[in-house]
Design a protein around this motif. Structure first.
Motif, mmCIF file in Angstrom:
data_model
loop_
_atom_site.group_PDB
_atom_site.id
_atom_site.type_symbol
_atom_site.label_atom_id
_atom_site.label_comp_id
_atom_site.label_asym_id
_atom_site.label_seq_id
_atom_site.Cartn_x
_atom_site.Cartn_y
_atom_site.Cartn_z
ATOM 1 N N ASP A 110 0.816 -1.222 0.000
ATOM 2 C CA ASP A 110 0.000 0.000 0.000
ATOM 3 C C ASP A 110 0.848 1.270 0.000
ATOM 4 O O ASP A 110 0.390 2.330 -0.390
ATOM 5 C CB ASP A 110 -0.886 0.057 1.253
ATOM 6 C CG ASP A 110 -2.067 -0.884 1.173
ATOM 7 O OD1 ASP A 110 -2.164 -1.603 0.169
ATOM 8 O OD2 ASP A 110 -2.856 -0.900 2.124
ATOM 9 N N ARG A 111 2.049 1.158 0.530
ATOM 10 C CA ARG A 111 2.880 2.353 0.659
ATOM 11 C C ARG A 111 3.857 2.516 -0.503
ATOM 12 O O ARG A 111 4.620 3.470 -0.547
ATOM 13 C CB ARG A 111 3.643 2.338 1.984
ATOM 14 C CG ARG A 111 2.716 2.269 3.180
ATOM 15 C CD ARG A 111 3.458 2.379 4.475
ATOM 16 N NE ARG A 111 3.953 3.727 4.687
ATOM 17 C CZ ARG A 111 3.218 4.738 5.140
ATOM 18 N NH1 ARG A 111 1.951 4.554 5.415
ATOM 19 N NH2 ARG A 111 3.726 5.926 5.323
ATOM 20 N N VAL A 112 3.836 1.573 -1.413
ATOM 21 C CA VAL A 112 4.693 1.671 -2.594
ATOM 22 C C VAL A 112 3.874 2.390 -3.673
ATOM 23 O O VAL A 112 3.000 1.796 -4.298
ATOM 24 C CB VAL A 112 5.143 0.273 -3.053
ATOM 25 C CG1 VAL A 112 6.004 0.369 -4.302
ATOM 26 C CG2 VAL A 112 5.892 -0.417 -1.927
ATOM 27 N N GLY B 113 7.180 7.470 -3.843
ATOM 28 C CA GLY B 113 6.445 8.164 -2.785
ATOM 29 C C GLY B 113 6.853 7.753 -1.381
ATOM 30 O O GLY B 113 8.036 7.729 -1.044
ATOM 31 N N PRO B 114 5.861 7.406 -0.530
ATOM 32 C CA PRO B 114 6.143 7.157 0.880
ATOM 33 C C PRO B 114 6.905 5.862 1.168
ATOM 34 O O PRO B 114 7.190 5.581 2.333
ATOM 35 C CB PRO B 114 4.755 7.103 1.517
ATOM 36 C CG PRO B 114 3.833 6.796 0.401
ATOM 37 C CD PRO B 114 4.433 7.350 -0.845
ATOM 38 N N SER B 115 7.231 5.084 0.147
ATOM 39 C CA SER B 115 8.108 3.939 0.414
ATOM 40 C C SER B 115 9.551 4.423 0.507
ATOM 41 O O SER B 115 10.453 3.663 0.866
ATOM 42 C CB SER B 115 7.992 2.896 -0.699
ATOM 43 O OG SER B 115 8.651 3.367 -1.863
ATOM 44 N N GLY C 273 15.183 10.072 0.228
ATOM 45 C CA GLY C 273 14.512 10.774 1.329
ATOM 46 C C GLY C 273 13.040 10.402 1.407
ATOM 47 O O GLY C 273 12.548 9.541 0.669
ATOM 48 N N ARG C 274 12.318 11.072 2.289
ATOM 49 C CA ARG C 274 10.925 10.676 2.566
ATOM 50 C C ARG C 274 9.938 11.317 1.603
ATOM 51 O O ARG C 274 9.977 12.479 1.338
ATOM 52 C CB ARG C 274 10.588 11.031 4.018
ATOM 53 C CG ARG C 274 11.412 10.205 5.004
ATOM 54 C CD ARG C 274 11.176 10.641 6.431
ATOM 55 N NE ARG C 274 9.787 10.498 6.784
ATOM 56 C CZ ARG C 274 9.209 11.146 7.791
ATOM 57 N NH1 ARG C 274 9.904 11.997 8.515
ATOM 58 N NH2 ARG C 274 7.932 10.962 8.061
ATOM 59 N N ARG C 275 8.995 10.526 1.184
ATOM 60 C CA ARG C 275 7.970 10.839 0.171
ATOM 61 C C ARG C 275 8.585 11.498 -1.064
ATOM 62 O O ARG C 275 8.449 12.699 -1.305
ATOM 63 C CB ARG C 275 6.825 11.682 0.740
ATOM 64 C CG ARG C 275 5.617 11.535 -0.184
ATOM 65 C CD ARG C 275 4.299 11.994 0.367
ATOM 66 N NE ARG C 275 3.244 11.635 -0.587
ATOM 67 C CZ ARG C 275 2.069 12.232 -0.673
ATOM 68 N NH1 ARG C 275 1.756 13.199 0.138
ATOM 69 N NH2 ARG C 275 1.187 11.852 -1.563
ATOM 70 N N VAL C 276 9.209 10.650 -1.829
ATOM 71 C CA VAL C 276 9.893 11.121 -3.040
ATOM 72 C C VAL C 276 8.862 11.372 -4.145
ATOM 73 O O VAL C 276 7.971 10.568 -4.381
ATOM 74 C CB VAL C 276 10.998 10.110 -3.439
ATOM 75 C CG1 VAL C 276 10.447 8.695 -3.603
ATOM 76 C CG2 VAL C 276 11.724 10.552 -4.691
ATOM 77 N N TRP C 277 8.983 12.520 -4.810
ATOM 78 C CA TRP C 277 7.959 12.994 -5.743
ATOM 79 C C TRP C 277 8.404 12.958 -7.194
ATOM 80 O O TRP C 277 7.846 12.286 -8.026
ATOM 81 C CB TRP C 277 7.630 14.460 -5.438
ATOM 82 C CG TRP C 277 6.525 14.673 -4.487
ATOM 83 C CD1 TRP C 277 6.619 15.254 -3.252
ATOM 84 C CD2 TRP C 277 5.147 14.351 -4.665
ATOM 85 N NE1 TRP C 277 5.383 15.292 -2.671
ATOM 86 C CE2 TRP C 277 4.463 14.760 -3.500
ATOM 87 C CE3 TRP C 277 4.424 13.747 -5.697
ATOM 88 C CZ2 TRP C 277 3.092 14.588 -3.350
ATOM 89 C CZ3 TRP C 277 3.057 13.577 -5.537
ATOM 90 C CH2 TRP C 277 2.410 13.995 -4.375
ATOM 91 N N HIS C 278 9.372 13.829 -7.515
ATOM 92 C CA HIS C 278 9.764 14.007 -8.905
ATOM 93 C C HIS C 278 11.286 14.026 -8.999
ATOM 94 O O HIS C 278 11.972 13.921 -7.979
ATOM 95 C CB HIS C 278 9.161 15.301 -9.475
ATOM 96 C CG HIS C 278 7.692 15.186 -9.721
ATOM 97 N ND1 HIS C 278 7.174 14.510 -10.802
ATOM 98 C CD2 HIS C 278 6.627 15.624 -9.008
ATOM 99 C CE1 HIS C 278 5.849 14.543 -10.754
ATOM 100 N NE2 HIS C 278 5.485 15.206 -9.665
ATOM 101 N N MET C 279 11.800 14.208 -10.233
ATOM 102 C CA MET C 279 13.258 14.161 -10.384
ATOM 103 C C MET C 279 13.658 14.761 -11.723
ATOM 104 O O MET C 279 12.825 14.947 -12.612
ATOM 105 C CB MET C 279 13.721 12.710 -10.304
ATOM 106 C CG MET C 279 13.219 11.848 -11.445
ATOM 107 S SD MET C 279 13.585 10.113 -11.195
ATOM 108 C CE MET C 279 12.357 9.677 -9.984
ATOM 109 N N ASP C 280 14.946 15.060 -11.838
ATOM 110 C CA ASP C 280 15.505 15.387 -13.148
ATOM 111 C C ASP C 280 16.979 15.018 -13.141
ATOM 112 O O ASP C 280 17.587 14.821 -12.087
ATOM 113 C CB ASP C 280 15.309 16.867 -13.502
ATOM 114 C CG ASP C 280 15.326 17.075 -15.028
ATOM 115 O OD1 ASP C 280 15.543 16.092 -15.781
ATOM 116 O OD2 ASP C 280 15.142 18.216 -15.468
ATOM 117 N N PHE C 281 17.540 14.924 -14.357
ATOM 118 C CA PHE C 281 18.928 14.507 -14.511
ATOM 119 C C PHE C 281 19.849 15.709 -14.666
ATOM 120 O O PHE C 281 19.417 16.819 -14.969
ATOM 121 C CB PHE C 281 19.071 13.649 -15.776
ATOM 122 C CG PHE C 281 18.463 12.293 -15.657
ATOM 123 C CD1 PHE C 281 19.188 11.239 -15.120
ATOM 124 C CD2 PHE C 281 17.168 12.050 -16.102
ATOM 125 C CE1 PHE C 281 18.635 9.973 -15.019
ATOM 126 C CE2 PHE C 281 16.597 10.796 -16.001
ATOM 127 C CZ PHE C 281 17.330 9.755 -15.465
#
Lengths: 328, 395
Positions: A231-233, A252-254, A274-282
């Motif tokens: 559920d948290r993945v 996210g929260p995983s 880190g905690r609750r990972v959202w977005h990213m870029d290179f």
């Protein structure tokens, strides 16, 4: 360190830097801090925050124009898209965006922004040159994820509560298909020269891969992090490595990023961030990826080849969007 | 694993239909009735928190809109009929009439009314949703196979509170109980949960004042609480919040209060902001012009659950929808950070329980560290072995 301190330091240091250091200005990673109304600018060489820039309220989506001369920022709670000069950090003007713009995508024509209006179940098309709304398209409830095909013919909006990817014909500015995905779709990307569309579903815990030509589902990617309840993945943002061989997927929260083989659709690795990972870029050569971690308020730097987190960088409160800016 | 595989099977079925660019589904029309059997409101001392006239109904209307938007893209249509029966009026004719129109009923009614509807011959094979009663018995011996519950049970809420108290090591409890029957039921849930989590209920007192506490709480409450045994946390069972609001800061010992005031376990509250909840609040505000209450959330969840089942199965008949709702493939995005699903043994919607003050979210149960073989959500409320509900097995 407070925002004020940083800006004061930058101000004091500016004259000296201009003389001695200007030739070695570095590539940057821009991060929107949703709960601070700021952007943190990370120097990719030193991996430190060098500037903190004020924005409108609740900045989320962020993207640069093709030549990096301006940066567009979704200021969700100000109900506007801000256009900023990245050199000075000054707001040049606002664009009409419709209410609560959350995420957007810049058309390959470098001129039209397709904006998800989360509260209004609308996708707004804005001409950045005339600064006017060209079209508004009804989509599902809580539109969020936005993607555009490399040829510019198709734009995708995903709707979080309707659980669909809405396919927009950009010539007619109207929907030509709606495809169901799992619960709470968050992010979409065209991959492999626009032949595939990937859509992440946060609550469903999957990425659905569509064949773009037929809009048919081609594969479903599932995730399983050891020691974390399914559920948290929650897959949210993702980006593709060079040649679209692998996807880095924020879960996210995983608190993990998954590395997905884009040919086999198998997950090869999970990287703790880190905690609750959202977005990213290179970075420029895509050897590093920078993830925004909402709850811990930092950015994790991942070495792409080694698939290891190598550093975390403190930014503002609730970092959300991330965008790369090359050395001017 | 089975859940994922099942989910994929349904997706495949749907994909087969969506292959032509624009969805060309068989048209499905679903009609739902929201039925309230009003209870005469209890008089309370304070008028600060009036019960909205459209409590529950506005949640149903929001879910209807959500379903309609999705349905628009799939050729599925939804209708909502609102039926309100006055406390003294006869409920059953209204229920029969509603069931003649549609097998889907969302009930905002006391336990006894819900049971009398569920037991109607016309309701066999229907899907009823309890969107108002926390009565634990409805999930236990008194369960009905045609009655699902989107309102969390009192047991779930009490367990959420006890998980928190246990985690804080506030193991010694005292309880003040109001005189209403609902208060007795809520106290019973708190007692049972305290025992379940190994807490120690040191003392209890009945609140029997009829004085106006708005004027003299500062004189009465210290005296009233002075002889309570030593405790870490003071529980207040006062469902209508008649006196609970006057207890905090007036107790003999400086102790936090919880239950009906202070720290409250609830199905939903305006202070729940994470997980996209702010968007649900915002849509609800646009519709109703007020905050979204637990009754609104339960009604919303019921109609959204039904809509989600229609979307995923492309069917409108009660047998198909019921089977899907109770299957592992069903999941509802309910703005609580986890997918919500129904317990197949008693029809209760599994859901996290926010623990809130009036100003902020304090925690959300299940708290970290409370483990369960199936899902941590099943650490809240009646688990399969203890529920005593057998009517679902017979189906």
């Amino acid at each position: 360190m407070t925002r004020f301190d940083l800006r004061t330091l930058a101000f004091l240091a500016a004259p000296a830097l201009a003389v001695s250091l200007s030739p070695v200005a570095a590539d940057e990673l821009w991060v929107t801090n949703e709960k601070d109304d700021t952007i943190s600018v990370i120097d990719i060489e030193t991996m430190e925050v060098t500037r903190t820039i004020d924005t409108g309220e609740r900045p989320r989506g962020i993207t640069f124009s093709k030549d990096y001369s301006v940066v567009y920022i979704c200021a969700s709670d100000s109900d506007t898209v801000q256009v900023m000069d990245p050199a000075t950090g000054k707001i040049l003007h606002d664009l009409p965006s419709g209410e609560d713009p959350e995420q957007f995508v810049l058309h390959p024509d470098d001129r039209h922004l397709y904006i998800a209006n989360e509260d209004d179940a609308i996708t707004t098309v804005v001409d950045t040159q005339t600064r006017s709304v060209v079209a508004q398209i009804d989509v599902g409830i809580e539109p969020e994820g936005m993607a555009v095909s490399p040829d510019g013919k198709i734009v995708i909006t995903t709707s979080e509560t309707t659980n669909m990817a809405h396919w927009i014909d950009t010539e007619k500015q109207e929907l030509f298909a709606n495809t169901l995905v799992d619960s709470r779709p968050r992010h979409a990307e065209f991959v492999k020269d626009g032949t595939e569309l990937w859509v992440s579903a946060e609550i469903g815990g999957t990425i659905t891969v569509f064949d773009v030509a037929t809009q048919a589902e081609k594969a479903k990617i599932e995730f399983e992090v050891q020691g974390v309840h399914p559920d948290r993945v929650q897959p949210v943002g993702f980006e593709m490595t060079n040649d679209d061989t692998h996807a880095f997927v924020a879960l996210g929260p995983s608190n993990h990023v998954a590395v997905v083989n884009a040919q086999t659709y198998e997950v090869e690795d999970y990287i703790l961030v880190g905690r609750r990972v959202w977005h990213m870029d290179f970075n420029a050569d895509r050897s590093l990826v920078f993830t925004t971690n909402g709850v811990s308020g930092d950015v994790t730097v991942i070495d792409v080849a080694r698939r290891e987190a190598i550093k975390s960088i403190k930014v503002g409160r609730f970092p959300w969007g991330a965008a790369f800016r090359p050395t001017p | 694993m089975f859940r994922r595989i099942a989910a994929r099977c349904f997706a495949a079925v749907i994909m087969g239909v969506t292959l032509p660019p624009v969805a060309v589904w068989a048209d499905v029309a679903v009609s739902v009735t929201w039925l309230r059997h009003a209870e005469a409101p209890r008089p309370v001392l304070s008028n600060l928190d009036p019960i909205p006239q459209d409590r529950g109904r506005a949640g149903a209307e929001l879910a209807l809109r959500d379903n309609q938007t999705t349905g628009r893209f799939l050729g599925q249509t939804y209708e909502l009929t609102v039926v309100e029966v006055a406390p003294d009026d006869d409920l059953l004719p209204a229920a029969r009439a509603a069931l003649a129109q549609s097998p889907y009923l969302v009930l905002d009614a006391p336990t006894a009314s819900q049971l009398s509807i569920a037991d109607l011959a016309e309701a066999q094979g229907a899907i009823l949703f309890n969107a108002s009663s926390g009565d634990t018995a409805l999930r236990a011996d008194s369960c009905r196979a045609n009655l699902l519950h989107t309102m969390p049970s009192d047991a779930m809420k009490a367990d959420a509170l006890m998980q928190f108290a246990r985690k804080k090591r506030w193991e010694n409890l005292a309880l003040i109980e109001g005189a209403a029957p609902q208060d007795a039921a809520w106290s019973q849930a708190l007692r049972a949960s305290a025992a379940k989590f190994g807490m120690s209920l040191k003392g209890e007192k009945q609140w029997l004042f009829d004085a106006d506490m708005r004027r003299n709480a500062a004189q009465e409450v210290p005296l009233f609480t002075q002889d309570l045994p030593k405790h870490d946390l003071l529980l207040i069972s006062d469902v209508a919040n008649d006196f609970a609001r006057y207890i905090a800061y007036n107790t003999w010992e400086p102790r936090p209060v919880a239950g009906s005031e202070g720290l409250m376990p609830v199905a939903w509250a305006p202070v729940v902001e994470q997980w996209g909840a702010a968007q649900l609040h915002s849509r609800f505000h646009d519709l109703a012009g007020r905050d979204m209450t637990p009754h609104d959330y339960a009604a919303w969840a019921a109609i959204r659950a039904l809509g989600e089942a229609v979307t995923r199965t492309n069917a409108g008949d009660a047998d198909t929808l019921r089977a899907f709702l109770l299957s592992d493939a069903f999941e509802l995005a309910g703005f609580k950070g986890r997918p919500l699903s129904f317990r197949p043994w008693n029809g209760q919607l599994r859901q996290p329980i926010p623990l809130v003050t009036r100003a902020a979210l304090v925690a959300q149960a299940p708290l970290e560290g409370y483990l369960h073989a199936r899902t941590e959500l099943d650490t809240l409320g009646l688990d399969q072995p203890e529920s005593g509900c057998t009517r679902f097995e017979q189906e």
